[in-house]
Design a protein around this motif. Structure first.
Motif, PDB file in Angstrom:
ATOM      1  N   LEU A  65      46.304  27.747  24.035  1.00  9.43           N
ATOM      2  CA  LEU A  65      45.915  28.972  24.726  1.00  9.43           C
ATOM      3  C   LEU A  65      45.460  28.630  26.139  1.00  9.43           C
ATOM      4  N   SER A  66      45.352  29.631  26.996  1.00  8.29           N
ATOM      5  CA  SER A  66      44.885  29.395  28.359  1.00  8.29           C
ATOM      6  C   SER A  66      43.428  28.935  28.345  1.00  8.29           C
ATOM      7  N   GLY A  67      43.040  28.238  29.385  1.00  7.82           N
ATOM      8  CA  GLY A  67      41.652  27.799  29.515  1.00  7.82           C
ATOM      9  C   GLY A  67      40.685  28.964  29.551  1.00  7.82           C
ATOM     10  N   GLY A  68      41.123  30.074  30.137  1.00  6.16           N
ATOM     11  CA  GLY A  68      40.252  31.238  30.217  1.00  6.16           C
ATOM     12  C   GLY A  68      39.923  31.825  28.859  1.00  6.16           C
ATOM     13  N   VAL A  69      40.941  32.033  28.037  1.00  5.70           N
ATOM     14  CA  VAL A  69      40.686  32.637  26.729  1.00  5.70           C
ATOM     15  C   VAL A  69      39.966  31.654  25.806  1.00  5.70           C
ATOM     16  N   LYS A  70      40.225  30.357  25.958  1.00  6.51           N
ATOM     17  CA  LYS A  70      39.475  29.369  25.178  1.00  6.51           C
ATOM     18  C   LYS A  70      37.994  29.452  25.535  1.00  6.51           C
ATOM     19  N   ASN A  84      30.873  26.947  31.235  1.00  8.76           N
ATOM     20  CA  ASN A  84      31.318  27.167  32.602  1.00  8.76           C
ATOM     21  C   ASN A  84      32.409  28.233  32.599  1.00  8.76           C
ATOM     22  N   ALA A  85      32.039  29.465  32.949  1.00  2.00           N
ATOM     23  CA  ALA A  85      33.003  30.572  32.956  1.00  2.00           C
ATOM     24  C   ALA A  85      33.889  30.556  34.192  1.00  2.00           C
ATOM     25  N   SER A  86      33.699  29.587  35.078  1.00  5.99           N
ATOM     26  CA  SER A  86      34.629  29.451  36.205  1.00  5.99           C
ATOM     27  C   SER A  86      35.974  28.927  35.735  1.00  5.99           C
ATOM     28  N   ASN A  87      36.063  28.532  34.473  1.00 11.19           N
ATOM     29  CA  ASN A  87      37.357  28.191  33.879  1.00 11.19           C
ATOM     30  C   ASN A  87      38.156  29.445  33.549  1.00 11.19           C
ATOM     31  N   CYS A  88      37.533  30.594  33.709  1.00 12.19           N
ATOM     32  CA  CYS A  88      38.178  31.883  33.438  1.00 12.19           C
ATOM     33  C   CYS A  88      38.677  32.505  34.738  1.00 12.19           C
ATOM     34  N   GLY A  89      39.766  33.237  34.644  1.00 13.30           N
ATOM     35  CA  GLY A  89      40.216  34.042  35.768  1.00 13.30           C
ATOM     36  C   GLY A  89      39.492  35.378  35.774  1.00 13.30           C
ATOM     37  N   ASP A  90      39.717  36.156  36.816  1.00 13.32           N
ATOM     38  CA  ASP A  90      39.086  37.469  36.915  1.00 13.32           C
ATOM     39  C   ASP A  90      39.507  38.400  35.781  1.00 13.32           C
ATOM     40  N   ASN A  91      40.654  38.115  35.143  1.00 20.79           N
ATOM     41  CA  ASN A  91      41.087  38.940  34.012  1.00 20.79           C
ATOM     42  C   ASN A  91      40.199  38.760  32.789  1.00 20.79           C
ATOM     43  N   CYS A  92      39.273  37.827  32.842  1.00 23.27           N
ATOM     44  CA  CYS A  92      38.315  37.616  31.742  1.00 23.27           C
ATOM     45  C   CYS A  92      37.001  38.348  31.981  1.00 23.27           C
ATOM     46  N   ALA A  93      36.784  38.853  33.186  1.00 29.16           N
ATOM     47  CA  ALA A  93      35.487  39.438  33.551  1.00 29.16           C
ATOM     48  C   ALA A  93      35.096  40.593  32.636  1.00 29.16           C
ATOM     49  N   LYS A  94      36.047  41.471  32.333  1.00 28.17           N
ATOM     50  CA  LYS A  94      35.706  42.623  31.485  1.00 28.17           C
ATOM     51  C   LYS A  94      35.270  42.184  30.097  1.00 28.17           C
TER      52      LYS A  94
END
Length: 145
Positions: A65-70, A84-94
């Motif tokens: 899976l992507s780093g963001g969803v992990k 570290n939520a900087s591994n997430c893209g802005d699509n994870c913010a919500k």
């Protein structure tokens, strides 16, 4: 409430991809909220605890899976740790905001994530102040990243 510490944070798990690989529990994929996050962020469908249907890569294991969803899954399933939520893209913010509606969620950010144009509540732990929109978040967090 979603709580964010901006900048270096010694206790934060920085490499979430490696942490996920070593700590993943297949039962996590039985959670409807986790399945919804995977579908939204990665556009992938959970088939079983060991197989995910990705439109880009075909059938993949959860470790692909992507780093963001992990990172989102870890934040949800390991609530006593800070990731570290900087591994997430802005699509994870919500998804971070949604998790913060149900319980206190603490994350580390090393950049200013875009939480959108709407109102929200994020406590900036560096100052112990609450941002209610992106303008306020930029003002509070901009000094630390």
């Amino acid at each position: 409430m979603l709580k964010a510490y901006f900048g270096d944070m010694a206790e934060a798990v920085y490499n979430t991809v490696v942490f996920f690989k070593n700590d993943f529990d297949p039962r996590w994929l039985e959670d409807p909220f986790v399945r919804e996050m995977i579908l939204d962020v990665d556009r992938s469908t959970v088939l079983s605890s060991g197989a995910i249907d990705s439109p880009v890569m075909g059938i993949i294991p959860p470790t692909s899976l992507s780093g963001g969803v992990k990172t989102l899954i870890l934040i949800m399933k390991e609530p006593d740790r800070v990731f570290n939520a900087s591994n997430c893209g802005d699509n994870c913010a919500k998804w971070l905001l949604r998790m913060g509606q149900d319980r206190d969620v603490t994350i580390n950010l090393r950049h200013i994530m875009d939480f959108g144009d709407g109102d929200f509540e994020i406590e900036v732990l560096n100052d112990k102040k609450i941002a209610h929109n992106m303008d306020e978040l930029l003002y509070l967090a901009g000094r630390y990243v």
